[in-house]
Design a protein around this motif. Structure first.
Motif, PDB file in Angstrom:
ATOM      1  N   UNK A  31     -33.578  27.433   9.607  1.00  0.00           N
ATOM      2  CA  UNK A  31     -33.530  28.420  10.685  1.00  0.00           C
ATOM      3  C   UNK A  31     -34.956  28.835  11.042  1.00  0.00           C
ATOM      4  N   UNK A  32     -35.220  28.965  12.340  1.00  0.00           N
ATOM      5  CA  UNK A  32     -36.556  29.275  12.837  1.00  0.00           C
ATOM      6  C   UNK A  32     -36.539  30.613  13.575  1.00  0.00           C
ATOM      7  N   UNK A  33     -37.593  31.390  13.372  1.00  0.00           N
ATOM      8  CA  UNK A  33     -37.731  32.700  14.012  1.00  0.00           C
ATOM      9  C   UNK A  33     -39.100  32.818  14.670  1.00  0.00           C
ATOM     10  N   UNK A  34     -39.126  33.501  15.802  1.00  0.00           N
ATOM     11  CA  UNK A  34     -40.400  33.935  16.366  1.00  0.00           C
ATOM     12  C   UNK A  34     -40.595  35.419  16.050  1.00  0.00           C
ATOM     13  N   UNK A  35     -41.847  35.848  16.070  1.00  0.00           N
ATOM     14  CA  UNK A  35     -42.216  37.240  15.795  1.00  0.00           C
ATOM     15  C   UNK A  35     -43.354  37.634  16.719  1.00  0.00           C
ATOM     16  N   UNK A  36     -43.158  38.723  17.485  1.00  0.00           N
ATOM     17  CA  UNK A  36     -44.279  39.250  18.253  1.00  0.00           C
ATOM     18  C   UNK A  36     -44.934  40.351  17.426  1.00  0.00           C
ATOM     19  N   UNK A  37     -46.275  40.409  17.485  1.00  0.00           N
ATOM     20  CA  UNK A  37     -46.980  41.468  16.775  1.00  0.00           C
ATOM     21  C   UNK A  37     -48.068  42.072  17.650  1.00  0.00           C
ATOM     22  N   UNK A  38     -47.775  42.118  18.949  1.00  0.00           N
ATOM     23  CA  UNK A  38     -48.671  42.797  19.872  1.00  0.00           C
ATOM     24  C   UNK A  38     -48.474  44.310  19.801  1.00  0.00           C
ATOM     25  N   UNK A  39     -47.233  44.717  19.677  1.00  0.00           N
ATOM     26  CA  UNK A  39     -46.878  46.136  19.578  1.00  0.00           C
ATOM     27  C   UNK A  39     -45.818  46.288  18.502  1.00  0.00           C
ATOM     28  N   UNK A  40     -46.178  46.955  17.404  1.00  0.00           N
ATOM     29  CA  UNK A  40     -45.333  46.951  16.208  1.00  0.00           C
ATOM     30  C   UNK A  40     -44.973  45.487  15.918  1.00  0.00           C
ATOM     31  N   UNK A  41     -43.690  45.208  15.660  1.00  0.00           N
ATOM     32  CA  UNK A  41     -43.282  43.824  15.449  1.00  0.00           C
ATOM     33  C   UNK A  41     -41.822  43.685  15.811  1.00  0.00           C
ATOM     34  N   UNK A  42     -41.475  42.562  16.390  1.00  0.00           N
ATOM     35  CA  UNK A  42     -40.083  42.276  16.730  1.00  0.00           C
ATOM     36  C   UNK A  42     -39.842  40.799  16.501  1.00  0.00           C
ATOM     37  N   UNK A  43     -38.651  40.466  16.054  1.00  0.00           N
ATOM     38  CA  UNK A  43     -38.295  39.085  15.797  1.00  0.00           C
ATOM     39  C   UNK A  43     -37.255  38.588  16.804  1.00  0.00           C
ATOM     40  N   UNK A  44     -37.314  37.306  17.089  1.00  0.00           N
ATOM     41  CA  UNK A  44     -36.227  36.684  17.825  1.00  0.00           C
ATOM     42  C   UNK A  44     -34.985  36.610  16.946  1.00  0.00           C
ATOM     43  N   UNK A  45     -33.861  36.246  17.570  1.00  0.00           N
ATOM     44  CA  UNK A  45     -32.583  36.265  16.860  1.00  0.00           C
ATOM     45  C   UNK A  45     -32.412  35.089  15.907  1.00  0.00           C
TER      46      UNK A  45
END
Lengths: 106, 118
Positions: free
Chosen positions: A85-99
């Protein structure tokens, strides 16, 4: 808050195939994006950071691209060990992951 | 080498409290912004919150589902990160990871399982 939409949620492919996973952010994230591979019972493994920089030791068949709000992870020729399983993560503002995208053997 | 080792996960009843720890080594902990991420069984990754370094203010931020119930703190003298979890709900059941970005790379611990059930 920045939301990440990852697609597809499931991907069936064969050894040797080229596959692409996409993540879209709800706002510009300045390439602060990472990609991970996760196998059952294990912590995520970093593959790509800063959208396109390959982590040391990760095979070169993995690549990341994109800018602004749209990013892709490409595996150029699937190997048996890549089914995970693969996930993306943004860390520009706090952090959020794709589903997540579950890559399955066809 | 960067190492993060979480501990403290157990079975706890709804409404209960629990404190998780994350022991850090291999990087300058007191300069690091530290995060907690969780993963419910069979589900995706969810950012829980973070604490900045004291030199950057030491402030904390939380995801909406845990705000007001969870508190992140740090002991720089012991290179340890904490997650105090109060008013636990069944939906807080998850593996909890501490993660940090050091020199551009993200590092994860192995995780600790918290089960909230009666």
């Amino acid at each position: 808050d920045i939301q990440m939409t990852q697609s597809p949620s499931t991907l069936s492919a064969s050894v040797g195939d080229r596959v692409t996973i996409t993540c879209r952010a709800t706002q510009i994230i300045n390439n602060w994006l990472a990609w991970y591979q996760q196998k059952p019972g294990k912590a995520p493994k970093l593959l790509i950071y800063k959208a396109s920089t390959l982590e040391s030791g990760v095979p070169s068949r993995f690549s990341g691209s994109g800018s602004g709000t749209e990013f892709t992870l490409t595996i150029s020729s699937l190997q048996p060990d890549d089914f995970a399983t693969y996930y993306c993560q943004q860390y520009n503002s706090y952090s959020t992951f794709g589903q997540g995208t579950k890559l399955e053997i066809k | 080498d960067v190492q993060l080792v979480e501990s403290g996960g157990v079975l706890v009843k709804p409404g209960g409290s629990l404190r998780l720890s994350c022991a850090a080594s291999g990087f300058t902990f007191n300069n690091a912004w530290m995060n907690w991420v969780r993963q419910a069984p069979g589900r995706g990754l969810e950012w829980v919150g973070r604490i900045k370094s004291k030199t950057d203010g030491g402030t904390t931020d939380y995801a909406a589902p845990v705000k007001g119930r969870f508190t992140i703190s740090r002991d720089d003298s012991e290179n340890t990160l904490f997650l105090q979890m109060n008013s636990l709900k069944t939906e807080d059941t998850a593996v909890y990871y501490c993660i940090t970005n050091s020199r551009g790379l993200w590092y994860w611990g192995q995780g600790t399982l918290v089960t909230v059930s009666s």
